[in-house]
Design a protein around this motif. Structure first.
Motif, PDB file in Angstrom:
ATOM      1  N   LEU A  11       0.818  -1.251  -0.067  1.00  0.00           N
ATOM      2  CA  LEU A  11      -0.012  -0.014   0.045  1.00  0.00           C
ATOM      3  C   LEU A  11       0.797   1.381  -0.169  1.00  0.00           C
ATOM      4  N   ASP A  14       2.342   2.086  -3.535  1.00  0.00           N
ATOM      5  CA  ASP A  14       1.439   2.120  -4.518  1.00  0.00           C
ATOM      6  C   ASP A  14       0.983   3.665  -4.386  1.00  0.00           C
ATOM      7  N   THR A  16      -0.591   5.931  -6.069  1.00  0.00           N
ATOM      8  CA  THR A  16      -2.039   6.485  -6.049  1.00  0.00           C
ATOM      9  C   THR A  16      -2.849   6.063  -4.604  1.00  0.00           C
ATOM     10  N   LYS A  17      -2.351   5.374  -3.789  1.00  0.00           N
ATOM     11  CA  LYS A  17      -3.118   5.026  -2.671  1.00  0.00           C
ATOM     12  C   LYS A  17      -2.907   5.880  -1.401  1.00  0.00           C
ATOM     13  N   ILE A  19      -3.587   5.556   2.405  1.00  0.00           N
ATOM     14  CA  ILE A  19      -3.805   4.496   3.437  1.00  0.00           C
ATOM     15  C   ILE A  19      -4.842   5.132   4.579  1.00  0.00           C
ATOM     16  N   ASP A  39      -8.026   0.151   5.549  1.00  0.00           N
ATOM     17  CA  ASP A  39      -6.928  -0.666   4.920  1.00  0.00           C
ATOM     18  C   ASP A  39      -5.942  -0.884   6.033  1.00  0.00           C
TER      19      ASP A  39
END
Ligand code: SPV
Ligand code: MG
Length: 296
Positions: A11, A14, A16-17, A19, A39
């Motif tokens: 996560l 990534d 784009t994420k 959390i 998450d």
């Protein structure tokens, strides 16, 4: 357990994420966080202390905090991020802490740069910080002690809470990051997010930023993204919601003396059986009964 750590690492990688972690104090709380699609779980020192009806000021021991966090690991597939306050003492305590939390399957530990025993950040007294060098030593000790590189160490900067300047907060964050911290948690007790935004704008390091917007509640996820914040921790809202709900129901019941008057406010028993894993247990029981019948 290992995969819970891997999940968190993935996560973080990534880009784009954002959390979103939610605070919990036991297995049930962690499960509710999971069911509601978040998450990660924040094993909150504030929540765990409140659940023991004790102040959030290092009154509980590491064993009690670790026990609560371990129950959460068992109960969900989500990564558990453990609030470890100041690391429960000095560098020697941090070393023991990392060994024990890693063995328990925790995904990340968070330590803050306050003096032991810590005081909750929203209490105006005793917000004393340890010196930068000593906290860097704690981070180095944590990093050197971990066995799994996916076991993350989050360094929490309390400078803004303690009334120090933005520069002090940034200098500390740089030093912690250079000592190997995997993430920097910058905490604020302001009612609006302006000092958090200022910090983020001035943060040029790659180490991702974590925030806990307990007081600046108008913050939205677009602003979070714009300021390159990687993780948001909703640290205590679930427990606060449950206290309010329980008080409402108990006061109505006390006034009316009739269970029917609170019926609509209650979760159904079936929902609780589901949370317990009762159906899975009964299915397993049946399977083993069938196996023993086949043997005779
Ligand atoms: C906690 O949830 O225990 C935290 C966050 O550390 S705060 O209460 O905001 O300090
Ligand atoms: Mg805490």
């Amino acid at each position: 357990m290992i995969s819970q750590r891997k999940t968190l690492k993935d996560l973080i990688n990534d880009s784009t994420k954002i959390i979103r972690a939610v605070g919990a104090h036991n297995a049930l709380g962690a499960k509710l966080v999971e069911i509601n699609g978040f998450d990660a779980v924040w094993a909150s020192g504030f929540e765990i202390s409140t659940a023991y009806a004790r102040p959030d000021a290092n009154i509980l021991t590491m064993t009690e905090f670790l026990y609560a966090a371990s129950q959460m690991v068992e109960a969900t597939n989500l990564p558990i991020i453990a609030d470890c306050d100041t690391g429960f003492g000095n560098v020697n305590n941090v070393i023991r802490m990392v060994k024990d939390y890693e063995k328990a399957g925790i995904a990340a530990v968070c330590i803050e740069d306050k003096l032991f025993p810590k005081m909750n950040s929203f209490i105006s007294t005793r917000q004393n910080l340890i010196c930068t060098e000593e906290f860097c030593n704690k981070i180095s000790a944590a990093i050197n002690t971990r066995v799994d590189p996916n076991f993350l160490v989050i360094a929490r900067v309390e400078a803004l809470i303690a009334g120090y300047s933005m520069n002090e907060a940034l200098e500390r964050a740089v030093a912690y990051s250079e000592s190997g911290a995997d993430m920097i948690l910058i905490h604020s007790k302001q009612k609006d997010p302006s000092e958090i935004f200022e910090f983020c704008k001035k943060w040029t390091h790659k180490t991702p930023i974590v925030i806990v917007p307990t007081t600046y509640t108008s913050l939205n996820l677009v602003q979070v993204k714009e300021h390159n914040i990687k993780m948001v921790i909703y640290a205590n809202q679930a427990l606060r919601a449950s206290i309010k709900a329980v008080n409402k129901v108990l006061s109505t019941l006390n006034n009316t003396g009739i269970l029917k008057s609170i019926d609509s406010e209650l979760a159904k028993m079936d929902e609780l059986f589901e949370l317990q894993g009762m159906n899975e247990m009964l299915a397993e029981e049946k399977l083993y009964q069938l196996m023993s019948i086949q043997k005779v």
